[in-house]
Design a protein around this motif. Structure first.
Motif, PDB file in Angstrom:
ATOM      1  N   LYS A 101       0.834  -1.194   0.000  1.00  0.00           N
ATOM      2  CA  LYS A 101       0.000   0.000   0.000  1.00  0.00           C
ATOM      3  C   LYS A 101       0.875   1.251   0.000  1.00  0.00           C
ATOM      4  O   LYS A 101       1.832   1.351   0.765  1.00  0.00           O
ATOM      5  CB  LYS A 101      -0.928   0.001   1.208  1.00  0.00           C
ATOM      6  CG  LYS A 101      -2.014  -1.065   1.157  1.00  0.00           C
ATOM      7  CD  LYS A 101      -2.928  -0.974   2.370  1.00  0.00           C
ATOM      8  CE  LYS A 101      -4.029  -2.028   2.312  1.00  0.00           C
ATOM      9  NZ  LYS A 101      -4.916  -1.965   3.506  1.00  0.00           N
ATOM     10  N   TYR A 102       0.521   2.181  -0.870  1.00  0.00           N
ATOM     11  CA  TYR A 102       1.187   3.473  -0.943  1.00  0.00           C
ATOM     12  C   TYR A 102       0.135   4.568  -0.830  1.00  0.00           C
ATOM     13  O   TYR A 102      -1.050   4.348  -1.074  1.00  0.00           O
ATOM     14  CB  TYR A 102       1.940   3.635  -2.273  1.00  0.00           C
ATOM     15  CG  TYR A 102       3.049   2.637  -2.476  1.00  0.00           C
ATOM     16  CD1 TYR A 102       4.289   2.825  -1.883  1.00  0.00           C
ATOM     17  CD2 TYR A 102       2.863   1.499  -3.263  1.00  0.00           C
ATOM     18  CE1 TYR A 102       5.319   1.911  -2.074  1.00  0.00           C
ATOM     19  CE2 TYR A 102       3.877   0.590  -3.454  1.00  0.00           C
ATOM     20  CZ  TYR A 102       5.105   0.794  -2.855  1.00  0.00           C
ATOM     21  OH  TYR A 102       6.108  -0.106  -3.034  1.00  0.00           O
ATOM     22  N   THR A 103       0.591   5.756  -0.453  1.00  0.00           N
ATOM     23  CA  THR A 103      -0.269   6.932  -0.520  1.00  0.00           C
ATOM     24  C   THR A 103      -0.063   7.580  -1.874  1.00  0.00           C
ATOM     25  O   THR A 103       1.068   7.882  -2.260  1.00  0.00           O
ATOM     26  CB  THR A 103       0.060   7.935   0.593  1.00  0.00           C
ATOM     27  OG1 THR A 103      -0.174   7.324   1.859  1.00  0.00           O
ATOM     28  CG2 THR A 103      -0.798   9.181   0.474  1.00  0.00           C
ATOM     29  N   GLU A 160      -5.602  12.856  -1.551  1.00  0.00           N
ATOM     30  CA  GLU A 160      -4.726  11.783  -1.084  1.00  0.00           C
ATOM     31  C   GLU A 160      -5.559  10.537  -0.849  1.00  0.00           C
ATOM     32  O   GLU A 160      -6.576  10.578  -0.163  1.00  0.00           O
ATOM     33  CB  GLU A 160      -4.007  12.182   0.216  1.00  0.00           C
ATOM     34  CG  GLU A 160      -2.975  13.274   0.044  1.00  0.00           C
ATOM     35  CD  GLU A 160      -2.177  13.507   1.321  1.00  0.00           C
ATOM     36  OE1 GLU A 160      -2.107  12.571   2.149  1.00  0.00           O
ATOM     37  OE2 GLU A 160      -1.653  14.620   1.488  1.00  0.00           O
ATOM     38  N   GLN A 161      -5.097   9.429  -1.436  1.00  0.00           N
ATOM     39  CA  GLN A 161      -5.783   8.161  -1.268  1.00  0.00           C
ATOM     40  C   GLN A 161      -4.752   7.062  -1.043  1.00  0.00           C
ATOM     41  O   GLN A 161      -3.576   7.226  -1.360  1.00  0.00           O
ATOM     42  CB  GLN A 161      -6.628   7.817  -2.505  1.00  0.00           C
ATOM     43  CG  GLN A 161      -7.674   8.838  -2.867  1.00  0.00           C
ATOM     44  CD  GLN A 161      -8.792   8.910  -1.856  1.00  0.00           C
ATOM     45  OE1 GLN A 161      -8.990   8.001  -1.062  1.00  0.00           O
ATOM     46  NE2 GLN A 161      -9.534  10.014  -1.881  1.00  0.00           N
ATOM     47  N   THR A 162      -5.227   5.950  -0.522  1.00  0.00           N
ATOM     48  CA  THR A 162      -4.382   4.765  -0.443  1.00  0.00           C
ATOM     49  C   THR A 162      -4.480   4.021  -1.765  1.00  0.00           C
ATOM     50  O   THR A 162      -5.559   3.929  -2.354  1.00  0.00           O
ATOM     51  CB  THR A 162      -4.827   3.846   0.708  1.00  0.00           C
ATOM     52  OG1 THR A 162      -4.745   4.579   1.933  1.00  0.00           O
ATOM     53  CG2 THR A 162      -3.943   2.620   0.799  1.00  0.00           C
ATOM     54  N   THR A 207      -6.858   2.597  -6.646  1.00  0.00           N
ATOM     55  CA  THR A 207      -7.014   3.478  -5.485  1.00  0.00           C
ATOM     56  C   THR A 207      -8.267   3.106  -4.697  1.00  0.00           C
ATOM     57  O   THR A 207      -9.200   2.500  -5.239  1.00  0.00           O
ATOM     58  CB  THR A 207      -7.120   4.951  -5.929  1.00  0.00           C
ATOM     59  OG1 THR A 207      -8.270   5.112  -6.767  1.00  0.00           O
ATOM     60  CG2 THR A 207      -5.871   5.379  -6.699  1.00  0.00           C
ATOM     61  N   THR A 208      -8.286   3.488  -3.421  1.00  0.00           N
ATOM     62  CA  THR A 208      -9.436   3.151  -2.571  1.00  0.00           C
ATOM     63  C   THR A 208     -10.657   3.970  -2.928  1.00  0.00           C
ATOM     64  O   THR A 208     -11.783   3.512  -2.783  1.00  0.00           O
ATOM     65  CB  THR A 208      -9.091   3.378  -1.091  1.00  0.00           C
ATOM     66  OG1 THR A 208      -8.578   4.712  -0.930  1.00  0.00           O
ATOM     67  CG2 THR A 208      -8.056   2.376  -0.610  1.00  0.00           C
ATOM     68  N   GLU A 263       4.022   4.642   2.894  1.00  0.00           N
ATOM     69  CA  GLU A 263       3.301   4.963   4.122  1.00  0.00           C
ATOM     70  C   GLU A 263       4.158   4.751   5.364  1.00  0.00           C
ATOM     71  O   GLU A 263       3.952   5.400   6.386  1.00  0.00           O
ATOM     72  CB  GLU A 263       2.026   4.121   4.213  1.00  0.00           C
ATOM     73  CG  GLU A 263       0.979   4.489   3.180  1.00  0.00           C
ATOM     74  CD  GLU A 263      -0.329   3.739   3.385  1.00  0.00           C
ATOM     75  OE1 GLU A 263      -0.290   2.634   3.971  1.00  0.00           O
ATOM     76  OE2 GLU A 263      -1.384   4.249   2.980  1.00  0.00           O
TER      77      GLU A 263
END
Length: 417
Positions: A335-337, A344-346, A382-383, A405
């Motif tokens: 997981k990245y931002t 901003e999303q995960t 993306t989330t 993250e």
């Protein structure tokens, strides 16, 4: 007069010891764009290092480690003006481990100047920098074939390098490539025309930069206002004020425009546009403004106001040309931002579609490992939806960065396909 001059941003790129910092130093020195106290300080430092004359590279290599090692590490920005134009220079490192800094320095450039050592010709870093300039949609490239004094100002060697680079450029999305033979150390064809290369009929570098036509890279058609914050001032006259503040990424917004808020899809009309305490009839990129709407809509940071008849499709699956910038390789399903405008999303990298072989510009399939300086086309999930345009249509809404993250380090920069 200078306030009305067009601003040109250009970046330098090239391999180690190709003379980028020396070229910028010569440009500043010969155009008399250096303050007297700066010149005295550089002259003193040059004498301490045992140089006979002024070490021109010291005008840009400002970090202690840079001066000790004689290399450029960080991006150095310099500003200067001539009677014809204002300039911002981004002097970027040549070492392969600092290629990520070249991506940073070139991201807002109108022109990329790529240096080639006349003794070595086109090498891997030359190809990498040309490819990155193409990915970043930089419309103009000036190829500076430097150190011509070390090859006896040979026209034959110059023509050979021009042919080699033109073969690379033919595979890239680059429309304007210009070539200048020069010696940054001696000043040939930097500010003044060289007497040692009468066979070169073109203009020196400064004249080329001063007269080059630069069109705006701001998208003037697609209206995009990413929301940074909601303003609710608690003072007399503004008790019922609810303003949605942000920097216009592209296009023009006007009072009375029919707008849609994304990703929710709610619609309204623009009631007012404010800049500080002044009400405007319209706002355009890159102005920072606050807008009010005729309807009370739930809007927060990361949302985007667009015109209803011209809107991007919110997407959670995005194809991106990614430059991997981190020493640590990309980990599958990590997981990245993802940062996109004010949103901003995960996110995670779902798939590496293909990587590029920098030497041949061929695509490499069936290789999902991303290491430092790799350039690849990837699919990101993306989330929540992002409101994206392609990078070639809109630099602002078409770019992302990925952040680890755990370490909070920027690990990649991406251009949306």
């Amino acid at each position: 007069m200078l306030d009305n001059n067009q601003l040109l941003r250009f970046t330098t790129a090239g391999s180690v010891d190709d003379g980028k910092s020396t070229l910028i130093g010569r440009l500043l020195y010969d155009s008399k764009s250096i303050f007297e106290d700066q010149l005295v300080a550089i002259e003193n430092t040059s004498r301490k290092k045992g140089h006979e004359g002024v070490d021109l590279a010291l005008f840009t290599d400002g970090l202690r480690d840079e001066r000790e090692q004689g290399i450029t590490i960080d991006v150095a920005y310099r500003y200067f003006t001539t009677p014809k134009r204002k300039f911002i220079i981004a002097d970027t490192p040549g070492h392969i481990q600092y290629t990520r800094n070249m991506v940073t320095g070139a991201s807002t450039a109108n022109v990329a100047t790529i240096l080639i050592d006349a003794r070595h010709g086109v090498i891997e870093q030359t190809k990498r920098h040309a490819f990155i300039a193409s990915l970043l949609n930089i419309p103009h490239i000036i190829v500076c074939i430097n150190k011509m004094d070390l090859v006896d100002f040979s026209e034959k060697i110059y023509n050979k390098i021009v042919t080699e680079f033109e073969e690379i450029a033919s595979k890239l999305l680059v429309t304007d490539v210009r070539f200048i033979p020069m010696s940054a150390l001696l000043g040939d064809n930097v500010v003044n025309k060289s007497e040692n290369m009468p066979w070169y009929q073109g203009a020196p570098m400064l004249h080329t930069l001063e007269t080059m036509h630069i069109s705006s890279d701001i998208n003037k058609i697609d209206a995009r206002l990413p929301i940074q914050t909601v303003l609710r001032p608690q003072r007399e006259g503004f008790l019922d004020y609810r303003g949605y503040a942000g920097r216009v990424a592209s296009g023009i917004l006007r009072k009375g425009d029919d707008i849609t808020v994304l990703p929710s899809g709610f619609t309204s009309k623009i009631k007012s546009i404010n800049l500080h305490n002044t009400e405007l009839d319209e706002a355009y990129a890159p102005m920072s403004v606050s807008v009010t709407l005729e309807d009370d809509i739930d809007i927060s940071r990361g949302d985007m106001i667009v015109r209803s008849n011209n809107k991007p499709e919110p997407s959670q699956d995005i194809e991106v040309m990614l430059c991997w910038l981190n020493n640590t390789s990309a980990k599958p399903r990590t997981k990245y931002t993802v940062k996109h405008t004010s949103n901003e999303q995960t996110a995670m990298i779902k798939e590496v579609v293909y990587k590029y072989d920098i030497n041949t510009l061929d695509r490499i399939s069936n290789n999902s490992e991303l290491n430092m300086n790799d350039i690849a086309k990837v699919r990101i999930r993306t989330t929540k939806p992002l409101m994206v345009d392609s990078y070639r249509e809109n630099r602002t809404t078409g770019s992302i960065i990925l952040i680890d993250e755990a370490t909070n380090e920027t690990v990649a920069a991406g251009m949306i396909v």
